[in-house]
Design a protein around this motif. Structure first.
Motif, PDB file in Angstrom:
ATOM      1  N   LYS A 168      43.831  45.590  39.628  1.00  0.00           N
ATOM      2  CA  LYS A 168      45.192  45.207  40.000  1.00  0.00           C
ATOM      3  C   LYS A 168      45.527  43.888  39.306  1.00  0.00           C
ATOM      4  O   LYS A 168      44.749  42.939  39.378  1.00  0.00           O
ATOM      5  CB  LYS A 168      45.328  45.043  41.519  1.00  0.00           C
ATOM      6  N   ILE A 169      46.661  43.863  38.635  1.00  0.00           N
ATOM      7  CA  ILE A 169      47.091  42.650  37.927  1.00  0.00           C
ATOM      8  C   ILE A 169      48.514  42.312  38.353  1.00  0.00           C
ATOM      9  O   ILE A 169      49.401  43.168  38.319  1.00  0.00           O
ATOM     10  CB  ILE A 169      47.050  42.830  36.398  1.00  0.00           C
ATOM     11  N   THR A 170      48.717  41.082  38.752  1.00  0.00           N
ATOM     12  CA  THR A 170      50.060  40.602  39.085  1.00  0.00           C
ATOM     13  C   THR A 170      50.516  39.633  37.999  1.00  0.00           C
ATOM     14  O   THR A 170      49.880  38.594  37.782  1.00  0.00           O
ATOM     15  CB  THR A 170      50.080  39.900  40.451  1.00  0.00           C
ATOM     16  N   PHE A 171      51.580  40.006  37.305  1.00  0.00           N
ATOM     17  CA  PHE A 171      52.163  39.139  36.280  1.00  0.00           C
ATOM     18  C   PHE A 171      53.333  38.375  36.898  1.00  0.00           C
ATOM     19  O   PHE A 171      54.192  38.959  37.554  1.00  0.00           O
ATOM     20  CB  PHE A 171      52.655  39.969  35.088  1.00  0.00           C
ATOM     21  N   LYS A 172      53.343  37.070  36.671  1.00  0.00           N
ATOM     22  CA  LYS A 172      54.421  36.224  37.178  1.00  0.00           C
ATOM     23  C   LYS A 172      55.446  35.953  36.070  1.00  0.00           C
ATOM     24  O   LYS A 172      55.148  36.122  34.879  1.00  0.00           O
ATOM     25  CB  LYS A 172      53.858  34.901  37.697  1.00  0.00           C
ATOM     26  N   GLY A 173      56.632  35.545  36.471  1.00  0.00           N
ATOM     27  CA  GLY A 173      57.658  35.239  35.490  1.00  0.00           C
ATOM     28  C   GLY A 173      58.613  34.169  35.988  1.00  0.00           C
ATOM     29  O   GLY A 173      58.435  33.617  37.085  1.00  0.00           O
ATOM     30  N   ILE A 223      47.380  37.228  37.547  1.00  0.00           N
ATOM     31  CA  ILE A 223      46.325  37.212  38.563  1.00  0.00           C
ATOM     32  C   ILE A 223      45.597  38.547  38.506  1.00  0.00           C
ATOM     33  O   ILE A 223      46.191  39.613  38.719  1.00  0.00           O
ATOM     34  CB  ILE A 223      46.896  36.996  39.972  1.00  0.00           C
ATOM     35  N   LEU A 224      44.321  38.490  38.227  1.00  0.00           N
ATOM     36  CA  LEU A 224      43.519  39.706  38.021  1.00  0.00           C
ATOM     37  C   LEU A 224      42.563  39.939  39.179  1.00  0.00           C
ATOM     38  O   LEU A 224      41.887  39.022  39.643  1.00  0.00           O
ATOM     39  CB  LEU A 224      42.716  39.574  36.717  1.00  0.00           C
ATOM     40  N   GLU A 225      42.514  41.188  39.615  1.00  0.00           N
ATOM     41  CA  GLU A 225      41.532  41.614  40.632  1.00  0.00           C
ATOM     42  C   GLU A 225      40.863  42.900  40.147  1.00  0.00           C
ATOM     43  O   GLU A 225      41.540  43.900  39.908  1.00  0.00           O
ATOM     44  CB  GLU A 225      42.215  41.863  41.977  1.00  0.00           C
ATOM     45  N   ILE A 226      39.542  42.852  39.969  1.00  0.00           N
ATOM     46  CA  ILE A 226      38.772  44.037  39.584  1.00  0.00           C
ATOM     47  C   ILE A 226      37.774  44.336  40.699  1.00  0.00           C
ATOM     48  O   ILE A 226      37.016  43.452  41.111  1.00  0.00           O
ATOM     49  CB  ILE A 226      38.015  43.824  38.258  1.00  0.00           C
ATOM     50  N   LYS A 227      37.789  45.557  41.159  1.00  0.00           N
ATOM     51  CA  LYS A 227      36.893  45.948  42.235  1.00  0.00           C
ATOM     52  C   LYS A 227      36.123  47.212  41.847  1.00  0.00           C
ATOM     53  O   LYS A 227      36.720  48.257  41.571  1.00  0.00           O
ATOM     54  CB  LYS A 227      37.682  46.207  43.527  1.00  0.00           C
ATOM     55  N   ASP A 228      34.790  47.103  41.812  1.00  0.00           N
ATOM     56  CA  ASP A 228      33.978  48.284  41.547  1.00  0.00           C
ATOM     57  C   ASP A 228      34.125  49.281  42.693  1.00  0.00           C
ATOM     58  O   ASP A 228      34.141  48.898  43.872  1.00  0.00           O
ATOM     59  CB  ASP A 228      32.500  47.899  41.400  1.00  0.00           C
ATOM     60  N   GLN A 229      34.253  50.570  42.340  1.00  0.00           N
ATOM     61  CA  GLN A 229      34.475  51.615  43.343  1.00  0.00           C
ATOM     62  C   GLN A 229      33.227  52.453  43.596  1.00  0.00           C
ATOM     63  O   GLN A 229      32.878  52.743  44.732  1.00  0.00           O
ATOM     64  CB  GLN A 229      35.632  52.508  42.890  1.00  0.00           C
ATOM     65  N   TYR A 230      32.567  52.867  42.531  1.00  0.00           N
ATOM     66  CA  TYR A 230      31.299  53.602  42.674  1.00  0.00           C
ATOM     67  C   TYR A 230      30.587  53.588  41.325  1.00  0.00           C
ATOM     68  O   TYR A 230      31.159  53.169  40.310  1.00  0.00           O
ATOM     69  CB  TYR A 230      31.529  55.039  43.156  1.00  0.00           C
ATOM     70  N   TYR A 231      29.327  54.024  41.351  1.00  0.00           N
ATOM     71  CA  TYR A 231      28.500  53.980  40.147  1.00  0.00           C
ATOM     72  C   TYR A 231      27.916  55.359  39.828  1.00  0.00           C
ATOM     73  O   TYR A 231      27.915  56.264  40.667  1.00  0.00           O
ATOM     74  CB  TYR A 231      27.370  52.966  40.325  1.00  0.00           C
TER      75      TYR A 231
END
Length: 412
Positions: A216-221, A317-325
Motif C-alpha cells: 500500500k502506497i499513499t502519495f501526498k500532494g 508513504i510505503l507499507e509492505i506486508k508479507d502475506q505467505y511464503y
C-alpha cells in the motif's frame, strides 16, 4: 454417483460467501449454517472427537483400525466461497453424458459454457458435469473438497476391511479472503501432515506456491488553483501514475506464467492531495521475491528524495506486508508425503500433474505453522465465476485418492 451429487448440492445451495471488510471470524454469519451442518454430519457418519469452535472451525477424527504405529494424517477443505462473484441462490444444473458441445447455462441471458473457449471441457466428454445456471458461481471451490473428504470418511467407516491409521479432518472458514489458517489450531488437530483438497483439474498435486506480499502506497500532494499552479502544485494522482509506469511492463499477471513472478496493481483511488495505490508482489523464488520488494522500496525512496525540499516531508508513504511464503521449503524435508499422494494417483490410473501454484493456499500457511500440507485436486474448473463446473467423476477420483492415501500410509 448420485450420493456424491446429492451431498455436493446440499452444500453449494448454502450461501457461505466471505467478506474481506469484516473483522470477525467467520467474516460472515451465514458461514455458520454450513459449519454446523458439517459438524452434525461428521457425527452421523461415525467420526469421533467432533468439535466446532467459536471461530467455526470444524474438526473430527476417524480412529485407526490397525494395531501397529501409523502416522496420523489429515485432510482439510474450506467452506466459504469467494466474494468476487455472488454465491447466493446457487441453482446447480446436471449435464449427464456430456457430448462435447456448448452447454446453455442460461437461455434467457444467453450465457453459454463453450469448449471453444473453455477447452478443458473436452476432457470430460461422456461424463456427468455439474454447472451453474449462469447467475452465480457454483462453489466447487471448495465444497467439492468437502464433499470428497466427507464421502471418503463415510466409506472408510462403512468398510473397516480397509486398513488405515488415525485420520483427522478439518473444515475452515474465510480461506477465500486469506484468513483460513488464522485460527487453525494445529496442536489440537494433531496430524503429522495433511493435504488440502482444494486443487482444480483431476491429477493436480501441488507443493509449491508463490511468496506473496501486499503493498500500500499513499502519495501526498499540494492543491493550488490551477491558474496559479506553476511550480507550486503537486498532483498526487500523477505521482501515482509515474510510480506505476516504473513497474516492469513485462512482469504482470497477464504476461507471465509458470515460475515467473509479477507486480500486480490491484487498486488506485485519490485526489490531488491524496492518492492510494495498492498492489501485490508474487514470486516463487524467495531471493527474487525479496528483490522485488526492495525495488519498490528504492523507487519510493527516490520519490521522497526528489520532492523532499518542495514538499518538506516524505511525499510517499510505503507499507509492505508479507502475506505467505512458498511451502516448498517446508515440504522438501518431508517429500515422502508428496510421494504417497503421487503413488495413490498412479495406483488409481490417474496421471499426476505436479506443478507450482500461481497463488496461495491454506496449505502454505499451515506448512509454516508446523503442519506440512500439499494440495490435491478437487476436480472443479473456472472457479470464482458463472462458468464454474465440476465433473462428478473427478470428485469420485478424488475420493478414491483420499482412501488410497489412507491405505498407503497404514502399510507397515
Amino acid at each position: 454417483m448420485q450420493h456424491i451429487i446429492d451431498r455436493f448440492i446440499s452444500y453449494v445451495t448454502i450461501d457461505t460467501e466471505s467478506d474481506p471488510n469484516s473483522t470477525t471470524t467467520p467474516s460472515t454469519a451465514k458461514q455458520w449454517n454450513l459449519a454446523n451442518k458439517l459438524a452434525e454430519e461428521l457425527k452421523q457418519i461415525g467420526l469421533t472427537d467432533v468439535s466446532i469452535d467459536d471461530k467455526s472451525y470444524v474438526m473430527g477424527t476417524l480412529p485407526s483400525n490397525v494395531k501397529h504405529d501409523v502416522p496420523t494424517i489429515g485432510f482439510v477443505s474450506h467452506f466459504d466461497t469467494t466474494p468476487d462473484f455472488t454465491g447466493a441462490n446457487v441453482k446447480p444444473q446436471i449435464v449427464k453424458n456430456y457430448d462435447g458441445n456448448d452447454i446453455i447455462l442460461n437461455k434467457e441471458k444467453n450465457i453459454i459454457l463453450s469448449p471453444s473457449y473453455f477447452k478443458d471441457l473436452l476432457l470430460y466428454k461422456g461424463q456427468t458435469l455439474i454447472t451453474t445456471d449462469g447467475t452465480t458461481l457454483l462453489g466447487a471451490d471448495d465444497k467439492a473438497g468437502i464433499t470428497e473428504i466427507m464421502t471418503a470418511m463415510e466409506y472408510l467407516v462403512q468398510h473397516p476391511e480397509i486398513k488405515h491409521g488415525a485420520i483427522k479432518v478439518c473444515f475452515t472458514p474465510d480461506e477465500e479472503i486469506g484468513r483460513g489458517a488464522d485460527h487453525f489450531d494445529v496442536e489440537k488437530f494433531g496430524a503429522d501432515w495433511a493435504y488440502t483438497m482444494d486443487g482444480s483439474q483431476i491429477g493436480e498435486l501441488e507443493y509449491e506456491n508463490f511468496n506473496a506480499a501486499g503493498v500500500k502506497i499513499t502519495f501526498k500532494g499540494k492543491s493550488v488553483h490551477p491558474g496559479y499552479a506553476k511550480g507550486k502544485m503537486i498532483n498526487s494522482m500523477l505521482l501515482a501514475n509515474k510510480f506505476i509506469s516504473k513497474l516492469p511492463k513485462d512482469e504482470t499477471p497477464e504476461t507471465t506464467r509458470g515460475y515467473e513472478g509479477f507486480y500486480h496493481v490491484t487498486g488506485i483511488s485519490g485526489s490531488i492531495e491524496d492518492t492510494k495505490v495498492e498492489l501485490i508482489i508474487r514470486d516463487h523464488n524467495r531471493k527474487k521475491f525479496n528483490a522485488r520488494k526492495k525495488y519498490v522500496e528504492e523507487v519510493i525512496a527516490k520519490f521522497n528524495k526528489k520532492y523532499k525540499k518542495q514538499f518538506g516531508e516524505d511525499i510517499a508513504i510505503l507499507e509492505i506486508k508479507d502475506q505467505y511464503y512458498n511451502m516448498r521449503e517446508k515440504i522438501e524435508p518431508v517429500m515422502h508425503i508428496v510421494k504417497i499422494a503421487e503413488q495413490a494417483m498412479l495406483d488409481l490410473g490417474i496421471k499426476p500433474l505436479i506443478k507450482p501454484i500461481r497463488g496461495g493456499t491454506d496449505g502454505s500457511r499451515l506448512s509454516f505453522m508446523g503442519l506440512p500440507c500439499p494440495n490435491i485436486f478437487a476436480g472443479g474448473h473456472n472457479f470464482h465465476g458463472k462458468y464454474e463446473y465440476v465433473p462428478v467423476e473427478s470428485m469420485q477420483k478424488a475420493i478414491d485418492v483420499i482412501i488410497r492415501i489412507a491405505e498407503l500410509t497404514a502399510l507397515k
